[in-house]
Scaffold this motif. Structure first.
Motif, PDB file in Angstrom:
ATOM      1  N   GLY B 118     108.781  30.382  53.902  1.00  0.00           N
ATOM      2  CA  GLY B 118     109.553  29.685  52.882  1.00  0.00           C
ATOM      3  C   GLY B 118     109.213  28.211  52.773  1.00  0.00           C
ATOM      4  O   GLY B 118     109.576  27.563  51.801  1.00  0.00           O
ATOM      5  N   LEU B 119     108.520  27.684  53.776  1.00  0.00           N
ATOM      6  CA  LEU B 119     108.069  26.288  53.660  1.00  0.00           C
ATOM      7  C   LEU B 119     106.675  26.309  53.057  1.00  0.00           C
ATOM      8  O   LEU B 119     105.665  26.325  53.761  1.00  0.00           O
ATOM      9  CB  LEU B 119     108.043  25.610  55.035  1.00  0.00           C
ATOM     10  N   THR B 120     106.603  26.326  51.758  1.00  0.00           N
ATOM     11  CA  THR B 120     105.318  26.552  51.102  1.00  0.00           C
ATOM     12  C   THR B 120     104.890  25.403  50.204  1.00  0.00           C
ATOM     13  O   THR B 120     103.755  25.376  49.743  1.00  0.00           O
ATOM     14  CB  THR B 120     105.390  27.817  50.239  1.00  0.00           C
ATOM     15  N   THR B 121     105.800  24.459  49.948  1.00  0.00           N
ATOM     16  CA  THR B 121     105.408  23.393  49.029  1.00  0.00           C
ATOM     17  C   THR B 121     104.437  22.447  49.735  1.00  0.00           C
ATOM     18  O   THR B 121     104.461  22.324  50.968  1.00  0.00           O
ATOM     19  CB  THR B 121     106.630  22.577  48.559  1.00  0.00           C
ATOM     20  N   PRO B 122     103.571  21.792  48.993  1.00  0.00           N
ATOM     21  CA  PRO B 122     102.603  20.891  49.624  1.00  0.00           C
ATOM     22  C   PRO B 122     103.264  19.814  50.474  1.00  0.00           C
ATOM     23  O   PRO B 122     102.760  19.472  51.548  1.00  0.00           O
ATOM     24  CB  PRO B 122     101.875  20.258  48.441  1.00  0.00           C
ATOM     25  N   PHE B 123     104.427  19.321  50.028  1.00  0.00           N
ATOM     26  CA  PHE B 123     105.073  18.260  50.798  1.00  0.00           C
ATOM     27  C   PHE B 123     105.639  18.802  52.107  1.00  0.00           C
ATOM     28  O   PHE B 123     105.586  18.141  53.144  1.00  0.00           O
ATOM     29  CB  PHE B 123     106.147  17.558  49.964  1.00  0.00           C
ATOM     30  N   ALA B 124     106.193  20.036  52.075  1.00  0.00           N
ATOM     31  CA  ALA B 124     106.689  20.647  53.313  1.00  0.00           C
ATOM     32  C   ALA B 124     105.525  20.934  54.254  1.00  0.00           C
ATOM     33  O   ALA B 124     105.633  20.756  55.474  1.00  0.00           O
ATOM     34  CB  ALA B 124     107.466  21.913  52.998  1.00  0.00           C
ATOM     35  N   LEU B 125     104.405  21.359  53.707  1.00  0.00           N
ATOM     36  CA  LEU B 125     103.227  21.609  54.544  1.00  0.00           C
ATOM     37  C   LEU B 125     102.703  20.311  55.142  1.00  0.00           C
ATOM     38  O   LEU B 125     102.332  20.241  56.315  1.00  0.00           O
ATOM     39  CB  LEU B 125     102.127  22.287  53.716  1.00  0.00           C
ATOM     40  N   TYR B 126     102.689  19.287  54.310  1.00  0.00           N
ATOM     41  CA  TYR B 126     102.244  17.982  54.812  1.00  0.00           C
ATOM     42  C   TYR B 126     103.172  17.499  55.924  1.00  0.00           C
ATOM     43  O   TYR B 126     102.717  16.953  56.935  1.00  0.00           O
ATOM     44  CB  TYR B 126     102.172  16.957  53.678  1.00  0.00           C
ATOM     45  N   ASN B 127     104.469  17.726  55.748  1.00  0.00           N
ATOM     46  CA  ASN B 127     105.427  17.370  56.800  1.00  0.00           C
ATOM     47  C   ASN B 127     105.018  18.029  58.119  1.00  0.00           C
ATOM     48  O   ASN B 127     104.945  17.382  59.169  1.00  0.00           O
ATOM     49  CB  ASN B 127     106.835  17.818  56.365  1.00  0.00           C
ATOM     50  N   GLY B 128     104.690  19.336  58.060  1.00  0.00           N
ATOM     51  CA  GLY B 128     104.297  20.050  59.282  1.00  0.00           C
ATOM     52  C   GLY B 128     102.993  19.535  59.858  1.00  0.00           C
ATOM     53  O   GLY B 128     102.833  19.423  61.080  1.00  0.00           O
ATOM     54  N   ALA B 129     102.066  19.191  58.979  1.00  0.00           N
ATOM     55  CA  ALA B 129     100.741  18.755  59.432  1.00  0.00           C
ATOM     56  C   ALA B 129     100.769  17.358  60.042  1.00  0.00           C
ATOM     57  O   ALA B 129      99.907  17.015  60.854  1.00  0.00           O
ATOM     58  CB  ALA B 129      99.762  18.813  58.266  1.00  0.00           C
ATOM     59  N   ALA B 130     101.736  16.557  59.652  1.00  0.00           N
ATOM     60  CA  ALA B 130     101.709  15.135  60.028  1.00  0.00           C
ATOM     61  C   ALA B 130     102.787  14.747  61.033  1.00  0.00           C
ATOM     62  O   ALA B 130     102.953  13.571  61.338  1.00  0.00           O
ATOM     63  CB  ALA B 130     101.868  14.288  58.758  1.00  0.00           C
ATOM     64  N   LEU B 131     103.521  15.722  61.552  1.00  0.00           N
ATOM     65  CA  LEU B 131     104.656  15.374  62.418  1.00  0.00           C
ATOM     66  C   LEU B 131     104.246  14.634  63.687  1.00  0.00           C
ATOM     67  O   LEU B 131     103.322  15.042  64.383  1.00  0.00           O
ATOM     68  CB  LEU B 131     105.408  16.644  62.827  1.00  0.00           C
ATOM     69  N   ASP B 132     104.933  13.563  63.984  1.00  0.00           N
ATOM     70  CA  ASP B 132     104.797  12.880  65.267  1.00  0.00           C
ATOM     71  C   ASP B 132     105.893  13.337  66.212  1.00  0.00           C
ATOM     72  O   ASP B 132     105.783  13.243  67.422  1.00  0.00           O
ATOM     73  CB  ASP B 132     104.967  11.364  65.088  1.00  0.00           C
ATOM     74  N   ASP B 133     106.987  13.742  65.613  1.00  0.00           N
ATOM     75  CA  ASP B 133     108.171  14.089  66.397  1.00  0.00           C
ATOM     76  C   ASP B 133     108.942  15.113  65.586  1.00  0.00           C
ATOM     77  O   ASP B 133     108.748  15.217  64.362  1.00  0.00           O
ATOM     78  CB  ASP B 133     109.025  12.825  66.630  1.00  0.00           C
ATOM     79  N   ALA B 134     109.805  15.857  66.228  1.00  0.00           N
ATOM     80  CA  ALA B 134     110.642  16.824  65.520  1.00  0.00           C
ATOM     81  C   ALA B 134     111.811  17.169  66.419  1.00  0.00           C
ATOM     82  O   ALA B 134     111.749  17.000  67.638  1.00  0.00           O
ATOM     83  CB  ALA B 134     109.849  18.079  65.182  1.00  0.00           C
ATOM     84  N   ILE B 135     112.881  17.626  65.802  1.00  0.00           N
ATOM     85  CA  ILE B 135     114.082  17.977  66.554  1.00  0.00           C
ATOM     86  C   ILE B 135     114.418  19.434  66.281  1.00  0.00           C
ATOM     87  O   ILE B 135     114.535  19.834  65.122  1.00  0.00           O
ATOM     88  CB  ILE B 135     115.277  17.130  66.065  1.00  0.00           C
ATOM     89  N   THR B 136     114.571  20.199  67.313  1.00  0.00           N
ATOM     90  CA  THR B 136     115.143  21.527  67.172  1.00  0.00           C
ATOM     91  C   THR B 136     116.409  21.583  68.015  1.00  0.00           C
ATOM     92  O   THR B 136     116.394  21.257  69.205  1.00  0.00           O
ATOM     93  CB  THR B 136     114.161  22.624  67.634  1.00  0.00           C
ATOM     94  N   LEU B 137     117.516  21.958  67.354  1.00  0.00           N
ATOM     95  CA  LEU B 137     118.786  22.098  68.062  1.00  0.00           C
ATOM     96  C   LEU B 137     119.101  23.577  68.173  1.00  0.00           C
ATOM     97  O   LEU B 137     119.047  24.305  67.184  1.00  0.00           O
ATOM     98  CB  LEU B 137     119.914  21.398  67.289  1.00  0.00           C
ATOM     99  N   GLU B 138     119.419  23.985  69.376  1.00  0.00           N
ATOM    100  CA  GLU B 138     119.815  25.377  69.560  1.00  0.00           C
ATOM    101  C   GLU B 138     121.262  25.423  70.025  1.00  0.00           C
ATOM    102  O   GLU B 138     121.619  24.799  71.029  1.00  0.00           O
ATOM    103  CB  GLU B 138     118.908  26.061  70.589  1.00  0.00           C
ATOM    104  N   VAL B 139     122.054  26.159  69.254  1.00  0.00           N
ATOM    105  CA  VAL B 139     123.455  26.322  69.640  1.00  0.00           C
ATOM    106  C   VAL B 139     123.561  27.644  70.384  1.00  0.00           C
ATOM    107  O   VAL B 139     123.212  28.704  69.847  1.00  0.00           O
ATOM    108  CB  VAL B 139     124.373  26.321  68.400  1.00  0.00           C
ATOM    109  N   ALA B 140     124.027  27.577  71.621  1.00  0.00           N
ATOM    110  CA  ALA B 140     124.078  28.772  72.468  1.00  0.00           C
ATOM    111  C   ALA B 140     125.026  29.806  71.875  1.00  0.00           C
ATOM    112  O   ALA B 140     125.981  29.465  71.165  1.00  0.00           O
ATOM    113  CB  ALA B 140     124.540  28.379  73.874  1.00  0.00           C
ATOM    114  N   ALA B 141     124.729  31.065  72.167  1.00  0.00           N
ATOM    115  CA  ALA B 141     125.561  32.156  71.667  1.00  0.00           C
ATOM    116  C   ALA B 141     127.012  31.945  72.086  1.00  0.00           C
ATOM    117  O   ALA B 141     127.296  31.403  73.156  1.00  0.00           O
ATOM    118  CB  ALA B 141     125.042  33.489  72.202  1.00  0.00           C
ATOM    119  N   ASN B 142     127.909  32.360  71.205  1.00  0.00           N
ATOM    120  CA  ASN B 142     129.354  32.324  71.469  1.00  0.00           C
ATOM    121  C   ASN B 142     129.883  30.938  71.826  1.00  0.00           C
ATOM    122  O   ASN B 142     130.866  30.810  72.545  1.00  0.00           O
ATOM    123  CB  ASN B 142     129.721  33.318  72.583  1.00  0.00           C
ATOM    124  N   THR B 143     129.230  29.916  71.307  1.00  0.00           N
ATOM    125  CA  THR B 143     129.710  28.550  71.538  1.00  0.00           C
ATOM    126  C   THR B 143     130.388  28.032  70.275  1.00  0.00           C
ATOM    127  O   THR B 143     129.805  28.059  69.198  1.00  0.00           O
ATOM    128  CB  THR B 143     128.534  27.602  71.852  1.00  0.00           C
TER     129      THR B 143
END
Lengths: 256, 421
Positions: B118-143
């Motif tokens: 679903g991330l198919t637009t050129p700008f979203a792709l560029y975002n992926g190609a150029a990342l220096d940093d990124a945040i992934t938050l995981e919320v634990a089950a049943n929290t």
């Protein structure tokens, strides 16, 4: 207080008022009556400053100032109040917010002490009760989903809170049942004072049983054709407007 | 006046950055795979131009100032950022400021990002190609996350430049969270943003997306929502116009029984621009989506909403609604709205409506006749137009922030002096 001299006015280019003269002094209650299309509502709207209602000749002075030079909000800030024939619904803007904006603007302009929100809410609730309007209405959108009678009571409620110098009531009696009519009349009568002028624009004599005017004027074809005391209203009720306008059917049989 | 910028120019500029950036790849090895695959896809991508249908009303010509040629330098976190949540993460020009950040129990943070459908637009792709940093938050089950989490993306720069910022959130089975994404900034920086959220079974996300960077900033962002489980997402989006704002919102509803609600308010005044491209994909039976957007444009501002609802062949029993009402505040403003239904199943219930209107002269006069000055009357009526949605904001802190913010956005035109001069 209000001095109208040879006023000519047009609505969307069409002449409606054709040389109207009227003087209202402080402490007086005037009734303006007349058949449909005579210019009664036009007069009210011209004085309040509605768009497309253009003064084409003569003048209307309020407190010595020419109304033509003033924006509608400036007229209201000077103490002119129009109770609308058809109050507008404004969903999304609560009655309370609306009253707050109106009272802040007018009280400030008139050099009156500003009310904090607690005072305003208290006064608004009291005034609601005075006109038999559930204070819950204050939270609802302005006139949103109100019945015809509730809208008219809301107009009177606003008028009581705003304490205008000159109140113009445009067919406030139309569409009211007898109880609502009495409530509205009580509200208006409570405003009668030596400092205040009141102009009632009405089609029927009925309202004048409850708000007894000092003067009655008959408007026809954009001019005041007869003025008198309160007894003039009774004569009109008896004979119809045709008695004065020369058209025997007018006022008795609208289909003619 | 800058020279005309072609899709090829944009691509050349974007690719030049990623090739230059290869040296810094070592900085965060977790991002290397994403960067490489995104770069490969970017090389095959075509940037939008004047004839691209989805960019019909939005020109990328403002990028001719060279935003894509320069990356915004690292900058300090401003001291006076709003505190709308109980916990806060701050990213400045796409990089996490660890010292200003904290998270509640049950939420873990990783400095990584994924290659997502679903991330198919050129700008979203560029975002992926150029990342220096990124945040992934995981919320634990049943929290049931105790406290709201605010993520601020701050863009900062004195000259035309860009930053890539990325947030991914996964709500585990049976978890609940309130997430406030806020975009703020200073200066002529293009924020090229990607937010991707996944909700698993019985998860419930309340999501706020607040966008009010500097007036001269640009923002091209993608919000990707994926309901992989029977879950509920309530998303509230408040957006101010800037030099160029483009939001691509794409939602995949992938498990029967899932519910998506999106509400939005966008305001484009004083020559600002907002383009919302919404696409809700119903791919399985018996899901519900509800979208209510209100837009306002004034003083040569331009606002666009394209709301696509795509109901796939197997998605029977779908309930989908989209409403977009708009208000033009004066004659120079522009609004373009287009609901777009694409339905490949007979057993669905879909409704859509779009209106464009003006302030009501009768309402204005009624307020004026009570002494309210015209400008204030207009502001009150504009606020009234969106009031229902503002009142519907469940988070009180956000609502308390939104009311004065909107009152400011809908108040006196900030360009009034400039127009008069």
């Amino acid at each position: 207080m209000l001095e109208i001299r040879d006023l000519h006015a047009a609505v969307a280019g069409e002449p409606i008022l054709k040389g109207l003269n009227l003087t209202v002094n402080a402490g007086e209650v005037h009734a303006i009556m007349g058949p449909n299309g005579s210019g009664k509502s036009t007069l009210a709207n011209v004085l309040a400053g509605k768009d497309n209602y253009e003064i084409t000749g003569g003048d209307a002075l309020f407190e010595g100032k020419s109304l033509a030079d003033l924006e509608p909000e400036e007229r209201a800030q000077l103490g002119l109040f129009l109770a609308f024939q058809y109050p507008v619904e404004i969903p999304g803007v609560s009655n309370m917010e609306f009253l707050k904006a109106a009272l802040e603007a007018t009280r400030k302009a008139q050099g009156k002490e500003e009310w904090d929100s607690v005072t305003l809410l208290r006064k608004a609730r009291e005034t609601c009760k005075q006109v038999d309007l559930d204070p819950q209405f204050l939270k609802r959108g302005v006139n949103e989903g109100f019945s015809g009678g509730e809208k008219k009571r809301n107009e009177i409620m606003q008028m009581l809170l705003m304490e205008p110098k000159l109140a113009l009531l445009d067919e406030t009696d139309s569409g009211l049942d007898i109880d609502a009519l009495q409530t509205v009349a009580r509200g208006v009568n409570s405003l009668r004072s030596p400092e205040r002028g009141i102009v009632l624009v009405t089609h029927y004599q009925r309202l004048l049983d409850y708000i007894v005017p000092d003067f009655v004027h008959v408007l026809s074809n954009g001019q005041i054709i007869k003025s008198g005391g309160k007894e003039l209203a009774h004569e009109l009720e008896e004979h119809g407007y045709g008695w004065l306008t020369g058209d025997r059917n007018d006022g008795k049989d609208q289909s003619a | 006046m800058s020279a005309l910028l072609s899709p090829e120019d944009l691509k050349r500029q974007a690719l030049a950055n990623v090739q230059d950036a290869t040296e810094s790849n070592a900085e965060n090895p977790a991002l290397t795979a994403l960067r490489d695959s995104s770069l490969a896809a970017l090389k095959a991508a075509v940037f939008p131009g004047r004839k691209t249908e989805q960019w019909k009303y939005t020109s990328l010509q403002p990028l001719a100032d060279g935003h894509l040629n320069r990356r915004a330098a690292a900058a300090a976190t401003p001291a006076d950022l709003p505190e709308l949540g109980d916990y806060r993460l701050v990213l400045v020009n796409g990089r996490l400021d660890e010292s200003s950040s904290a998270l509640p129990d049950g939420v873990t943070l990783k400095r990584e990002a994924s290659r997502l459908e679903g991330l198919t637009t050129p700008f979203a792709l560029y975002n992926g190609a150029a990342l220096d940093d990124a945040i992934t938050l995981e919320v634990a089950a049943n929290t049931d996350v105790a406290g709201t989490v605010q993520v601020i993306h701050y863009a900062d720069g004195d000259q035309p430049a860009h930053c890539n910022t990325r947030l991914e959130v996964v709500l585990g089975t049976g978890s609940r969270m309130t997430l406030i994404e806020q975009y703020l900034g200073r200066g002529p920086v293009l924020t090229n943003a990607v937010t991707a959220i996944e909700t698993r079974d019985n998860a419930h996300l309340s999501h706020y997306r607040l966008q009010s960077e500097a007036r001269d900033s640009l923002h091209i962002g993608t919000l990707l929502l994926r309901q992989s489980g029977v879950s509920r997402i309530d998303s509230y989006q408040l957006m101010a116009g800037n030099r160029l704002r483009r939001n691509d919102v794409r939602a995949f509803i992938d498990k029967s029984g899932a519910e998506l609600n999106m509400n939005g308010i966008f305001v484009a005044r004083d020559r600002t621009h907002i383009d919302n491209q919404l696409c809700v994909e119903h791919r399985v039976p018996d899901c519900t989506s509800n979208q209510v957007y209100r837009g306002l444009a004034g003083e040569k501002g331009k606002a666009i909403l394209n709301g696509r609802i795509h109901i796939h062949p197997g998605a029977s029993g779908t309930l989908a609604e989209l409403s977009n009402k708009n208000l033009l505040l004066n004659p120079g403003a522009e609004i373009y709205t287009k609901p777009e239904l694409e339905i490949y199943n007979d057993d669905v219930k879909c409704a859509h409506g779009a209106t464009v209107g003006q302030l009501d002269a009768g309402q204005q006069f009624y307020l004026q006749a009570r002494g309210v000055p015209l400008a204030e009357a207009k502001r009150m009526l504009s606020l009234g137009f969106v009031n229902e949605l503002v009142m519907g904001l469940p988070d009180q802190t956000v609502a308390d922030w939104a009311q004065p913010w909107l009152a400011g956005e809908l108040g006196q035109s900030r360009g009034a002096d400039e127009e008069a001069a």
